[in-house]
Design an enzyme around this catalytic site. Structure first.
Site, mmCIF file in Angstrom:
data_model
loop_
_atom_site.group_PDB
_atom_site.id
_atom_site.type_symbol
_atom_site.label_atom_id
_atom_site.label_comp_id
_atom_site.label_asym_id
_atom_site.label_seq_id
_atom_site.Cartn_x
_atom_site.Cartn_y
_atom_site.Cartn_z
ATOM 1 N N ASP A 9 0.673 3.750 4.162
ATOM 2 C CA ASP A 9 -0.493 4.379 3.537
ATOM 3 C C ASP A 9 -1.580 4.647 4.570
ATOM 4 O O ASP A 9 -2.183 5.707 4.590
ATOM 5 C CB ASP A 9 -1.034 3.519 2.382
ATOM 6 N N GLY A 60 0.785 -1.237 0.000
ATOM 7 C CA GLY A 60 0.000 0.000 0.000
ATOM 8 C C GLY A 60 0.813 1.282 0.000
ATOM 9 O O GLY A 60 0.374 2.304 -0.527
ATOM 10 N N VAL A 63 -12.056 2.602 2.368
ATOM 11 C CA VAL A 63 -11.374 3.549 1.487
ATOM 12 C C VAL A 63 -10.347 2.818 0.626
ATOM 13 O O VAL A 63 -9.665 1.904 1.087
ATOM 14 C CB VAL A 63 -10.685 4.700 2.269
ATOM 15 N N ASP A 67 -4.736 1.534 10.674
ATOM 16 C CA ASP A 67 -6.109 1.149 11.017
ATOM 17 C C ASP A 67 -6.116 0.834 12.518
ATOM 18 O O ASP A 67 -6.290 1.727 13.344
ATOM 19 C CB ASP A 67 -6.477 -0.062 10.133
#
Ligand code: PRP
Length: 212
Positions: free
Chosen positions: A104, A48, A157, A107
């Site tokens: 990136d 990512g 997203v 979470d």
């Protein structure tokens, strides 16, 4: 790929490529100031972070080196567990190095908590973290992150490196997908999508790890 190339699958553009690049430029000015006279090693976490590392490295007006890691987090579905396996390790010896891990998205924060500790054990002079996105509502650790682009809502997203089933990584913007694209229904998702917000002062305590 642009959002206009897949309009049927996108519910909302969360961050345009212009907003992303403007924020990366702002983070770059902070990083240049903080690393003046040093040679940071940018550690990109595959896959990512490829876009962020690529744009950040080119925006920075100081010398940097780049290296890459691939890690796999054991977990159920999209939930990471904090138990991480290294799929591709660094080529670089970290002894005495100033390491800037680039992600990136954070979470739960479990992957980076593990990674920061792992890299700290290799004798680095310092370890800091830069992430383009953070989902504050999902955080499960008090991981200290020095450079944060945006806080984003707890939505699915994709784009700018982030994928759904390996798609959309090459989308220039960060977008929220329509629920049916990832097998959900309108009832499963929120009615209103909160905007992304810049994070100018991530807050103390600083740094995942700092030697000396
Ligand atoms: C994403 C992201 C982080 C991790 C964050 O990677 O790039 O590495 O999840 O999750 P956490 O904060 O809950 O630990 P992913 O596992 O989706 O792999 P990818 O980068 O190859 O898409």
């Amino acid at each position: 790929m642009r959002a206009s190339d897949c309009p049927d699958e996108i519910r909302q553009i969360l961050l345009t490529q212009e907003e992303i690049h403007e924020r990366i430029a702002e983070l770059s000015r902070d990083i240049e100031r903080d690393y003046e006279g040093r040679l940071p090693l940018l550690v990109g976490v595959l896959k990512g972070a490829v876009m962020v590392v690529s744009d950040l490295a080119r925006e920075l007006r100081i010398d940097v080196e780049m290296d890459w890691m691939a890690v796999s987090s054991y977990g159920s579905g999209t939930e990471s567990s904090g138990v991480v396996r290294i799929m591709k390790d660094l080529d670089t010896d970290l002894s005495g190095r100033d390491v800037l891990i680039v992600e990136d998205i954070i979470d739960s924060g479990l992957t980076l908590t593990w990674l920061a500790q792992n890299l700290a054990s290799r004798g680095a002079a310092s370890i800091e973290i830069c992430t383009l996105l953070r989902k504050p509502s999902r955080l499960k650790t008090d991981l200290a992150v020095k450079y944060i682009g945006f806080d984003v809502p707890n939505e699915f997203v994709v784009g700018y490196g982030l994928d759904y089933d390996e798609r959309f990584r090459n989308l220039r913007d960060v977008v929220v997908l329509k629920p049916e694209v990832f097998g959900a229904t309108a009832a499963d998702v929120s009615d209103v999508i909160e905007p992304a917000r810049k994070v100018f002062k991530p807050g103390l305590p600083q740094a995942g790890f700092s030697a000396g």
